[in-house]
Design an enzyme around this catalytic site. Structure first.
Site, PDB file in Angstrom:
ATOM      1  N   GLY A  73       0.811  -1.219   0.000  1.00  0.00           N
ATOM      2  CA  GLY A  73       0.000   0.000   0.000  1.00  0.00           C
ATOM      3  C   GLY A  73       0.841   1.264   0.000  1.00  0.00           C
ATOM      4  O   GLY A  73       0.412   2.296   0.523  1.00  0.00           O
ATOM      5  N   LEU A  74       2.045   1.169  -0.561  1.00  0.00           N
ATOM      6  CA  LEU A  74       2.946   2.323  -0.693  1.00  0.00           C
ATOM      7  C   LEU A  74       3.150   3.092   0.624  1.00  0.00           C
ATOM      8  O   LEU A  74       2.981   4.324   0.675  1.00  0.00           O
ATOM      9  CB  LEU A  74       2.442   3.270  -1.806  1.00  0.00           C
ATOM     10  CG  LEU A  74       2.550   2.718  -3.226  1.00  0.00           C
ATOM     11  CD1 LEU A  74       1.814   3.612  -4.223  1.00  0.00           C
ATOM     12  CD2 LEU A  74       4.002   2.550  -3.658  1.00  0.00           C
ATOM     13  N   ASN A 126       6.867   5.893 -10.558  1.00  0.00           N
ATOM     14  CA  ASN A 126       6.182   4.620 -10.325  1.00  0.00           C
ATOM     15  C   ASN A 126       4.748   4.751 -10.864  1.00  0.00           C
ATOM     16  O   ASN A 126       3.853   5.189 -10.146  1.00  0.00           O
ATOM     17  CB  ASN A 126       6.209   4.287  -8.830  1.00  0.00           C
ATOM     18  CG  ASN A 126       5.470   3.002  -8.517  1.00  0.00           C
ATOM     19  OD1 ASN A 126       4.923   2.350  -9.413  1.00  0.00           O
ATOM     20  ND2 ASN A 126       5.445   2.621  -7.249  1.00  0.00           N
ATOM     21  N   CYS A 129       2.366   0.460  -9.646  1.00  0.00           N
ATOM     22  CA  CYS A 129       2.078  -0.375  -8.478  1.00  0.00           C
ATOM     23  C   CYS A 129       0.718  -1.068  -8.687  1.00  0.00           C
ATOM     24  O   CYS A 129      -0.280  -0.390  -8.931  1.00  0.00           O
ATOM     25  CB  CYS A 129       2.048   0.481  -7.217  1.00  0.00           C
ATOM     26  SG  CYS A 129       1.773  -0.472  -5.743  1.00  0.00           S
ATOM     27  N   THR A 265      13.711  -8.756  -5.056  1.00  0.00           N
ATOM     28  CA  THR A 265      13.449  -9.964  -4.276  1.00  0.00           C
ATOM     29  C   THR A 265      14.747 -10.681  -3.879  1.00  0.00           C
ATOM     30  O   THR A 265      14.846 -11.214  -2.771  1.00  0.00           O
ATOM     31  CB  THR A 265      12.513 -10.887  -5.081  1.00  0.00           C
ATOM     32  OG1 THR A 265      11.264 -10.197  -5.230  1.00  0.00           O
ATOM     33  CG2 THR A 265      12.270 -12.214  -4.398  1.00  0.00           C
TER      34      THR A 265
HETATM   35  C1  LIG Z   1       7.911  -5.601  -0.755  1.00  0.00           C
HETATM   36  C2  LIG Z   1       7.997  -4.895  -2.071  1.00  0.00           C
HETATM   37  C3  LIG Z   1       7.811  -3.506  -2.101  1.00  0.00           C
HETATM   38  C4  LIG Z   1       7.891  -2.823  -3.317  1.00  0.00           C
HETATM   39  N1  LIG Z   1       7.738  -1.470  -3.327  1.00  0.00           N
HETATM   40  C5  LIG Z   1       7.877  -0.784  -4.494  1.00  0.00           C
HETATM   41  C6  LIG Z   1       7.801   0.636  -4.512  1.00  0.00           C
HETATM   42  O1  LIG Z   1       7.642   1.307  -3.478  1.00  0.00           O
HETATM   43  N2  LIG Z   1       7.926   1.250  -5.724  1.00  0.00           N
HETATM   44  C7  LIG Z   1       8.139   0.571  -6.896  1.00  0.00           C
HETATM   45  O2  LIG Z   1       8.257   1.184  -7.962  1.00  0.00           O
HETATM   46  N3  LIG Z   1       8.235  -0.784  -6.899  1.00  0.00           N
HETATM   47  C8  LIG Z   1       8.115  -1.457  -5.732  1.00  0.00           C
HETATM   48  N4  LIG Z   1       8.246  -2.822  -5.725  1.00  0.00           N
HETATM   49  C9  LIG Z   1       8.509  -3.527  -7.002  1.00  0.00           C
HETATM   50  C10 LIG Z   1      10.023  -3.757  -7.196  1.00  0.00           C
HETATM   51  O3  LIG Z   1      10.734  -2.546  -7.282  1.00  0.00           O
HETATM   52  C11 LIG Z   1      10.263  -4.575  -8.472  1.00  0.00           C
HETATM   53  O4  LIG Z   1       9.745  -3.889  -9.581  1.00  0.00           O
HETATM   54  C12 LIG Z   1       9.623  -5.962  -8.404  1.00  0.00           C
HETATM   55  O5  LIG Z   1       9.718  -6.507  -7.103  1.00  0.00           O
HETATM   56  C13 LIG Z   1      10.231  -6.937  -9.404  1.00  0.00           C
HETATM   57  O6  LIG Z   1      11.604  -7.106  -9.162  1.00  0.00           O
HETATM   58  P1  LIG Z   1      12.196  -8.377  -8.306  1.00  0.00           P
HETATM   59  O7  LIG Z   1      11.615  -9.607  -8.894  1.00  0.00           O
HETATM   60  O8  LIG Z   1      13.677  -8.255  -8.434  1.00  0.00           O
HETATM   61  O9  LIG Z   1      11.739  -8.172  -6.889  1.00  0.00           O
HETATM   62  C14 LIG Z   1       8.157  -3.531  -4.522  1.00  0.00           C
HETATM   63  C15 LIG Z   1       8.342  -4.920  -4.475  1.00  0.00           C
HETATM   64  C16 LIG Z   1       8.261  -5.602  -3.274  1.00  0.00           C
HETATM   65  C17 LIG Z   1       8.477  -7.097  -3.253  1.00  0.00           C
END
Ligand SMILES: Cc1cc2nc3c(=O)[nH]c(=O)nc-3n(C[C@H](O)[C@H](O)[C@H](O)COP(=O)(O)O)c2cc1C
Length: 321
Positions: A73-74, A126, A129, A265
């Site tokens: 939820g940002l 962003n 989301c 991740t």
């Molecule tokens: C817990 C969590 C919080 C995230 N919060 C944001 C965020 O605040 N802003 C955003 O652009 N992406 C957010 N993401 C997305 C990541 O930046 C990324 O795009 C996504 O997890 C895919 O990459 P990964 O597979 O390496 O995690 C979030 C991802 C996770 C798992």
């Protein structure tokens, strides 16, 4: 050893591995820690105009080797509070990119202008989301909104504007094209993929919000497809995001056309030590494959040679982790 430095829309990165937004980036100390551990740059968590508490728990669930399902939820302290964290991160010498979200163009512009004043080298919008109503991908699925918000921000800031697009669309190329028309300097692809898990004992979704976003190894093929499709259609720089756990994953994104990758991740799984491991193993992998730099591998999976029938001797060996 192969040269790992890359150029992202005029910003030089010492290596292609950026800390992804929202993971490990909540404070200046954690951002600085990722930089000191070897990241090529760090992206802040997404910041809006006002503080947001985010959703009640549970907001994240581990899906074992697939990755994470999250609907945070940002949560963020708001742009009034956040600049001191960027100052702390920059004091370590970190290359910091500021991630911005908003409900409309006015909020994006307001936060982007204030974020730029903190000394970030670029902004990531962003627009993607998947689980926050009225924000993120609800507006980011509409190319006209993407273009208008990008243009509004672009007209008011000097640093490069990177637009992070959603995979929750039938037409990622259309979104990238809209961002480019609005003046984006680069595209990040992708944010999390809309997803759901259900607790059969409780007869309800596992996350308090219900729907969430999937990240990690399960989404890498989706991210790769988006990057590859965008590179086939456009020349704008692309940052590959989604499931980068190994150097080979990163090189797949580079060969699909990305100039850099984000790592989220994998940091949650392994801690910030992942950056040192990725940097070292990418150098080794490029040497093994005969590439003198990351740049020379960029887009290698495109073109007529990449589409020719594959000789048996060139089929790839089994993957190692
Ligand atoms: C817990 C969590 C919080 C995230 N919060 C944001 C965020 O605040 N802003 C955003 O652009 N992406 C957010 N993401 C997305 C990541 O930046 C990324 O795009 C996504 O997890 C895919 O990459 P990964 O597979 O390496 O995690 C979030 C991802 C996770 C798992």
């Amino acid at each position: 050893m192969a040269d790992l430095s890359v150029d992202l829309a005029g910003v030089r990165l010492r290596n292609p591995f950026l800390l992804a937004s929202g993971i490990w980036g909540e404070s200046g100390d954690s951002l600085g820690g990722a930089w000191k551990a070897g990241a090529g740059g760090v992206i802040t968590k997404s910041i809006g105009r006002l503080p947001r508490p985010g959703y009640p728990n549970p907001t994240i669930e581990s899906l074992e080797r697939w990755g994470f399902l999250n609907a945070m939820g940002l949560p963020n302290p708001g742009i009034e509070e956040y600049p001191k964290e960027i100052e702390t991160a920059r004091a370590t010498g970190a290359t910091v990119i500021g991630s911005v979200f908003g409900a409309d163009a006015a909020e994006f512009v307001d936060v982007a202008e204030r974020m730029e004043r903190t000394g970030v080298v670029a902004l990531e919008l962003n627009l993607s989301c998947p689980h926050t109503e009225g924000l993120g991908s609800e507006i980011g699925q509409d190319p006209a909104e993407v273009e208008a918000i990008t243009r509004a921000v672009r007209e008011r800031v000097r640093v490069p504007v990177i637009v992070k697009i959603t995979p929750n669309t039938a037409d990622p190329v259309g979104l990238a094209r809209a961002a480019e028309r609005g003046g984006a300097a680069a595209i990040s692809a992708i944010n999390t993929v809309r997803a759901l898990a259900i607790d059969v004992h409780l007869r309800r979704p596992t996350l308090s919000h219900g729907l969430g976003g999937l990240s990690g190894p399960a989404i890498k093929p989706i991210g790769l497809a988006c990057v590859w499709q965008i590179r086939e259609a456009l020349t704008i720089p692309i940052v590959g995001v989604g499931g980068v756990m190994t150097a080979e994953d990163a090189l797949e994104y580079v060969m699909a056309g990305a100039c850099a990758v984000e790592v989220g991740t994998a940091v949650a799984f392994e801690g910030i030590g992942v950056f040192g491991r990725l940097v070292e193993s990418l150098g080794r992998l490029l040497d093994e494959l005969g590439f003198e730099s990351v740049r020379s591998a960029q887009g290698a999976a495109h073109g007529s040679e990449a589409r020719a029938p594959m000789p048996a001797r060139r089929r790839r060996p089994p993957r190692s982790r």
